[in-house]
Design a protein around this motif. Structure first.
Motif, PDB file in Angstrom:
ATOM      1  N   GLU A  23     -10.487  -2.483  -6.632  1.00 26.31           N
ATOM      2  CA  GLU A  23      -9.693  -2.941  -5.494  1.00 26.31           C
ATOM      3  C   GLU A  23      -9.192  -4.362  -5.740  1.00 26.31           C
ATOM      4  O   GLU A  23      -8.073  -4.701  -5.342  1.00 26.31           O
ATOM      5  N   ASN A  72       0.804  -1.223   0.000  1.00 25.29           N
ATOM      6  CA  ASN A  72       0.000   0.000   0.000  1.00 25.29           C
ATOM      7  C   ASN A  72       0.836   1.272   0.000  1.00 25.29           C
ATOM      8  O   ASN A  72       0.317   2.365  -0.242  1.00 25.29           O
ATOM      9  N   TYR A 120       1.113   0.958  -6.454  1.00 25.28           N
ATOM     10  CA  TYR A 120      -0.217   0.915  -5.832  1.00 25.28           C
ATOM     11  C   TYR A 120      -0.829   2.309  -5.776  1.00 25.28           C
ATOM     12  O   TYR A 120      -1.990   2.507  -6.157  1.00 25.28           O
ATOM     13  N   LYS A 121      -0.057   3.277  -5.299  1.00 26.76           N
ATOM     14  CA  LYS A 121      -0.590   4.628  -5.129  1.00 26.76           C
ATOM     15  C   LYS A 121      -1.047   5.224  -6.458  1.00 26.76           C
ATOM     16  O   LYS A 121      -2.086   5.900  -6.515  1.00 26.76           O
ATOM     17  N   LYS A 145      -4.284   3.502  -7.482  1.00 24.90           N
ATOM     18  CA  LYS A 145      -5.302   3.757  -6.459  1.00 24.90           C
ATOM     19  C   LYS A 145      -5.854   5.171  -6.601  1.00 24.90           C
ATOM     20  O   LYS A 145      -7.050   5.415  -6.426  1.00 24.90           O
ATOM     21  N   GLU A 146      -4.973   6.106  -6.943  1.00 19.06           N
ATOM     22  CA  GLU A 146      -5.351   7.514  -6.959  1.00 19.06           C
ATOM     23  C   GLU A 146      -5.805   8.022  -8.320  1.00 19.06           C
ATOM     24  O   GLU A 146      -6.609   8.954  -8.395  1.00 19.06           O
ATOM     25  N   LEU A 197      -6.253  -4.173  -8.090  1.00 20.38           N
ATOM     26  CA  LEU A 197      -5.137  -3.549  -7.390  1.00 20.38           C
ATOM     27  C   LEU A 197      -4.390  -4.568  -6.531  1.00 20.38           C
ATOM     28  O   LEU A 197      -3.165  -4.634  -6.540  1.00 20.38           O
TER      29      LEU A 197
END
Length: 234
Positions: A146, A102, A107-108, A111-112, A149
């Motif tokens: 998710e 995370n 991931y970031k 995710k963003e 991810l």
């Protein structure tokens, strides 16, 4: 739920802005927008920026609530993406040093970020045409789930880390007719359904040194063609 509402609102805003140019040829849209840029692969990106009235591939939507990234997709006549989709260069030192998924840059990013996909197509009968003769189909906003991810994307990250940390990465020279190429066992498009690593340097001599001391051509992360197909079909 609020993020989904923002995404739906952003899609509606973009749909309104493109409603009069959907289904038109690239050449027709260029005339409407008074564009004179030369024709090349990057012209699709230039065209998309002009339509959205932005100057960078990364921008904000919905009063800053959505971090968007512009991407273009070219479909063949049979509605299949013509190529994989490239993303960021791989910082192997960062991938290895960050122990928490995370907290990783990979991931970031997904995710963003929300992808804003401009979709262009060859003629439906499958004939290859010049870029200016391709048709602008639509714009699709997409955000990675998710599940993807923490499964498909994380699998690529885990495998790269394993190969480097356990000193299992193989970089093997292969003699061709006029030169030597170096193959490796980093995740390829056959590794899983989502993504892979592929060279992304200027040329075969554009290399970086890995934490193992090995040298390898600079790499980028890519979505598989099949995953791009899945995205635009959702």
């Amino acid at each position: 739920m609020e993020k989904n509402l923002d995404l739906n609102r952003a899609q509606e805003e973009i749909d309104f802005n493109i409603k009069n140019i959907k289904g038109k040829k690239v050449s027709e849209i260029k005339k409407i927008l008074n564009m004179t840029e030369v024709n090349n692969k990057a012209s699709f990106v230039v065209l998309a920026r002009k339509i959205l009235k932005i100057t960078n591939n990364q921008f904000l939507l919905c009063d800053g609530s959505i971090e968007a990234v512009l991407k273009t997709v070219r479909l063949t006549g049979n509605n299949k993406p013509a190529e994989s989709m490239s993303f960021m260069p791989i910082d192997f030192n960062e991938w290895v040093s960050v122990s928490d998924w995370n907290s990783s840059s990979l991931y970031k990013y997904f995710k963003e970020k929300t992808l804003v996909l401009f979709i262009f197509q060859q003629y439906p009968i499958g004939n290859r045409v010049a870029d200016d003769e391709m048709t602008f189909l639509d714009v699709k906003l997409w955000k990675m789930s998710e599940y993807d991810l923490n499964h498909g994307l994380k699998e690529v990250w885990d495998e790269v880390r394993y190969l480097i940390i356990e000193n299992k990465l193989e970089i093997i020279p292969h003699q061709r007719k006029n030169d030597v190429i170096f193959k490796n066992n980093l995740p390829s498009s056959k590794f899983n359904e989502l993504g892979h690593l592929r060279p992304g340097g200027k040329n075969g001599q554009d290399k970086i040194e890995l934490p193992t001391g090995q040298k390898i051509v600079k790499q980028r992360f890519w979505f598989n063609v099949s995953y791009v197909q899945e995205i635009i079909n959702i």
